[in-house]
Design a protein around this motif. Structure first.
Motif, short mmCIF file in Angstrom:
data_model
loop_
_atom_site.label_atom_id
_atom_site.label_comp_id
_atom_site.label_asym_id
_atom_site.label_seq_id
_atom_site.Cartn_x
_atom_site.Cartn_y
_atom_site.Cartn_z
N THR A 129 0.96 -1.24 -0.04
CA THR A 129 0.06 0.05 -0.22
C THR A 129 1.01 1.24 -0.03
O THR A 129 0.48 2.24 -0.68
CB THR A 129 -0.91 -0.08 1.26
OG1 THR A 129 -1.76 -0.99 1.07
CG2 THR A 129 -1.76 1.21 1.48
N ALA A 130 1.90 1.41 0.77
CA ALA A 130 2.83 2.41 0.76
C ALA A 130 3.77 2.50 -0.57
O ALA A 130 3.81 3.74 -1.18
CB ALA A 130 3.76 2.23 2.03
N PHE A 131 3.93 1.28 -0.97
CA PHE A 131 5.12 1.27 -2.21
C PHE A 131 4.27 1.98 -3.55
O PHE A 131 4.81 2.89 -4.26
CB PHE A 131 5.50 -0.20 -2.55
CG PHE A 131 6.47 -0.21 -3.71
CD1 PHE A 131 7.82 0.09 -3.29
CD2 PHE A 131 6.03 -0.66 -4.90
CE1 PHE A 131 8.66 0.12 -4.68
CE2 PHE A 131 6.75 -0.70 -6.13
CZ PHE A 131 8.11 -0.20 -5.83
N VAL A 132 2.88 1.42 -3.52
CA VAL A 132 2.12 1.98 -4.71
C VAL A 132 1.38 3.42 -4.60
O VAL A 132 0.72 3.90 -5.35
CB VAL A 132 1.15 0.90 -5.09
CG1 VAL A 132 1.88 -0.47 -5.44
CG2 VAL A 132 0.14 0.64 -4.29
N VAL A 170 -7.99 5.88 1.12
CA VAL A 170 -7.11 4.99 0.46
C VAL A 170 -7.26 5.56 -1.12
O VAL A 170 -8.35 5.44 -1.57
CB VAL A 170 -7.43 3.52 0.45
CG1 VAL A 170 -6.58 2.52 -0.45
CG2 VAL A 170 -7.25 2.99 1.71
N ALA A 171 -6.05 5.70 -1.93
CA ALA A 171 -5.99 6.15 -3.22
C ALA A 171 -5.81 4.91 -4.16
O ALA A 171 -5.44 3.87 -3.76
CB ALA A 171 -5.01 7.18 -3.37
N ALA A 172 -6.14 5.06 -5.52
CA ALA A 172 -5.69 4.16 -6.42
C ALA A 172 -4.15 3.91 -6.48
O ALA A 172 -3.24 4.79 -6.37
CB ALA A 172 -6.43 4.57 -7.82
N PRO A 173 -3.96 3.04 -6.70
CA PRO A 173 -2.22 2.63 -6.90
C PRO A 173 -1.80 3.02 -8.12
O PRO A 173 -2.38 2.90 -9.10
CB PRO A 173 -2.38 0.90 -6.82
CG PRO A 173 -3.63 0.55 -7.33
CD PRO A 173 -4.59 1.55 -6.84
N ASN A 175 -7.45 -13.44 -4.67
CA ASN A 175 -8.17 -14.35 -5.84
C ASN A 175 -7.27 -14.11 -7.48
O ASN A 175 -7.98 -14.39 -8.17
CB ASN A 175 -9.64 -13.63 -6.18
CG ASN A 175 -9.67 -12.48 -6.08
OD1 ASN A 175 -8.73 -11.69 -6.30
ND2 ASN A 175 -10.93 -11.80 -5.87
N GLY A 176 -6.29 -13.31 -6.91
CA GLY A 176 -5.41 -12.80 -8.36
C GLY A 176 -6.15 -11.78 -9.05
O GLY A 176 -5.54 -11.66 -10.28
N ALA A 177 -7.20 -11.09 -8.75
CA ALA A 177 -7.77 -10.11 -9.30
C ALA A 177 -6.79 -9.14 -9.53
O ALA A 177 -5.74 -8.82 -8.61
CB ALA A 177 -9.06 -9.86 -8.94
N VAL A 178 -6.76 -8.06 -10.64
CA VAL A 178 -5.98 -6.88 -10.89
C VAL A 178 -6.80 -5.80 -10.13
O VAL A 178 -7.91 -5.42 -10.66
CB VAL A 178 -5.57 -6.70 -12.35
CG1 VAL A 178 -4.89 -5.45 -12.59
CG2 VAL A 178 -5.06 -8.12 -13.18
N VAL A 179 -6.03 -5.01 -9.24
CA VAL A 179 -6.52 -4.02 -8.59
C VAL A 179 -5.94 -2.70 -9.43
O VAL A 179 -4.60 -2.43 -9.04
CB VAL A 179 -6.17 -4.15 -7.15
CG1 VAL A 179 -6.69 -2.90 -6.31
CG2 VAL A 179 -7.01 -5.42 -6.53
N THR A 180 -6.90 -1.82 -9.79
CA THR A 180 -6.24 -0.64 -10.14
C THR A 180 -6.99 0.65 -9.44
O THR A 180 -6.68 1.91 -9.90
CB THR A 180 -6.47 -0.53 -11.64
OG1 THR A 180 -7.81 -0.76 -12.11
CG2 THR A 180 -5.54 -1.59 -12.40
N SER A 181 -8.06 0.62 -9.05
CA SER A 181 -8.84 1.57 -8.42
C SER A 181 -8.77 1.66 -6.84
O SER A 181 -8.34 1.00 -6.29
CB SER A 181 -10.34 1.48 -8.99
OG SER A 181 -10.83 0.33 -7.82
N ALA A 182 -9.17 2.93 -6.51
CA ALA A 182 -9.08 3.08 -4.77
C ALA A 182 -10.10 2.10 -4.20
O ALA A 182 -9.93 1.51 -3.31
CB ALA A 182 -9.60 4.67 -4.82
#
Length: 319
Positions: A108-111, A232-235, A244-251
């Protein structure tokens, strides 16, 4: 012709992911020297001290609980500091990020979904939140890790337990024969014996327990008392959800992933599939990891580099 050949080589190499490992045993005796000597760790340690208003190193030195608040903060600091080193010194430029289990916090910090200081404060508050929850609810539950247990027989054992009314939850799928299962502590010895009889090998017990669907009240408590005070902001790069291996791109999806860690099992094989779908062929693990970078489904599918407190203190090789 030469340009096309270089392009092909680059495509064959694939993309790179940074992985912040889940938290395992990491005492002051193991990593204290690294935190004192490494310039990246010292910088992150100073920022954490300022965010919390106390000396993390002093509390960590005196901690007698492997999952104490100070121990968790120290693990977070070291994971992020090792990522700093990998980027600054070793040339890491990741395309994707993963943070299984506790590693979500460093991710969370890195992105950039939260500033580092906020992640430090949130980690401390969540540690207190969990301690309070498990002091009154599910206080007799532990999460047991075990390996080399055939899937079919493992599922039979769990079905037998369910038929007898013995409470359990699968808290993690790590590999084809590697699981986390939460059970009542009073049943732990019997459970380990059954796993042993099936050819499995019990590793370690986690207290407090983790990632069980029964912990919905903990999820709600954490959301109401801790997450409600952070935005929490978008990465800044895609994150692969460890459930589940889903791609997370939104906040919103990032926040959901962070909350899912309380009551959803982790699934590393699904993460592996998600990384492959993103074209990732190389993983860099930054943190004190004795597990994820060694799993068979990791090593057979990716080139792996582990950046740990021990490797960070090794003298640089002379050219």
């Amino acid at each position: 012709m030469e340009e096309n050949q270089n392009t092909t080589t680059e495509a064959e190499q694939g993309r790179t992911a940074i992985v912040f490992p889940g938290m395992g045993p990491s005492s002051f005796a193991d990593v204290g020297r690294y935190m004192v000597l490494d310039r990246y760790a010292r910088r992150r340690l100073a920022a954490a001290d300022e965010a919390l208003g106390y000396s993390v190193l002093e509390r960590f030195r005196g901690a007698d609980d492997e999952y104490s608040e100070a121990t968790q903060i120290a693990f977070l600091i070291n994971s992020v500091a090792l990522a700093d080193r990998a980027v600054d010194v070793m040339g890491l430029s990741p395309d994707v990020c993963v943070g299984p289990s506790f590693g979500q916090k460093a991710a969370t910090a890195f992105v950039g979904s939260l500033p580092f200081a906020d992640v430090v404060r949130m980690t401390a508050e969540l540690a207190r939140c969990e301690e309070e929850f498990f002091s009154t609810q599910y206080s007799d539950v532990v999460t047991q890790s075990f390996v080399r247990a055939p899937k079919e027989r493992t599922m039979e054992i769990l079905a037998e337990m369910e038929a007898r009314g013995e409470w359990h939850e699968i808290s993690g799928f790590l590999d084809s024969d590697f699981y986390f299962v939460s059970v009542r502590e009073s049943f732990l010895d019997d459970f380990k014996q059954r796993i042993r009889a099936a050819g499995g090998y019990s590793m370690y017990s986690m207290r407090p327990p983790v990632h069980a669907r029964a912990f919905g009240d903990l999820r709600r408590k954490a959301e109401d008392e801790v997450f409600s005070r952070y935005e929490v902001a978008a990465p800044r790069m895609p994150v692969i959800a460890d459930q589940n291996g889903a791609v997370v791109t939104s906040a919103d999806d990032m926040r959901t992933m962070l909350l899912d860690t309380f009551d959803q099992p982790i699934n590393w094989p699904d993460v592996v599939s998600g990384l492959q779908a993103e074209g990732v062929s190389e993983l860099w693990f930054t943190g004190a990891d004795n597990l994820f970078h060694r799993l068979h489904c990791t090593t057979k599918n990716f080139r792996v580099t582990a950046v740990t407190p021990k490797t960070a203190l090794k003298p640089a090789k002379k050219s």
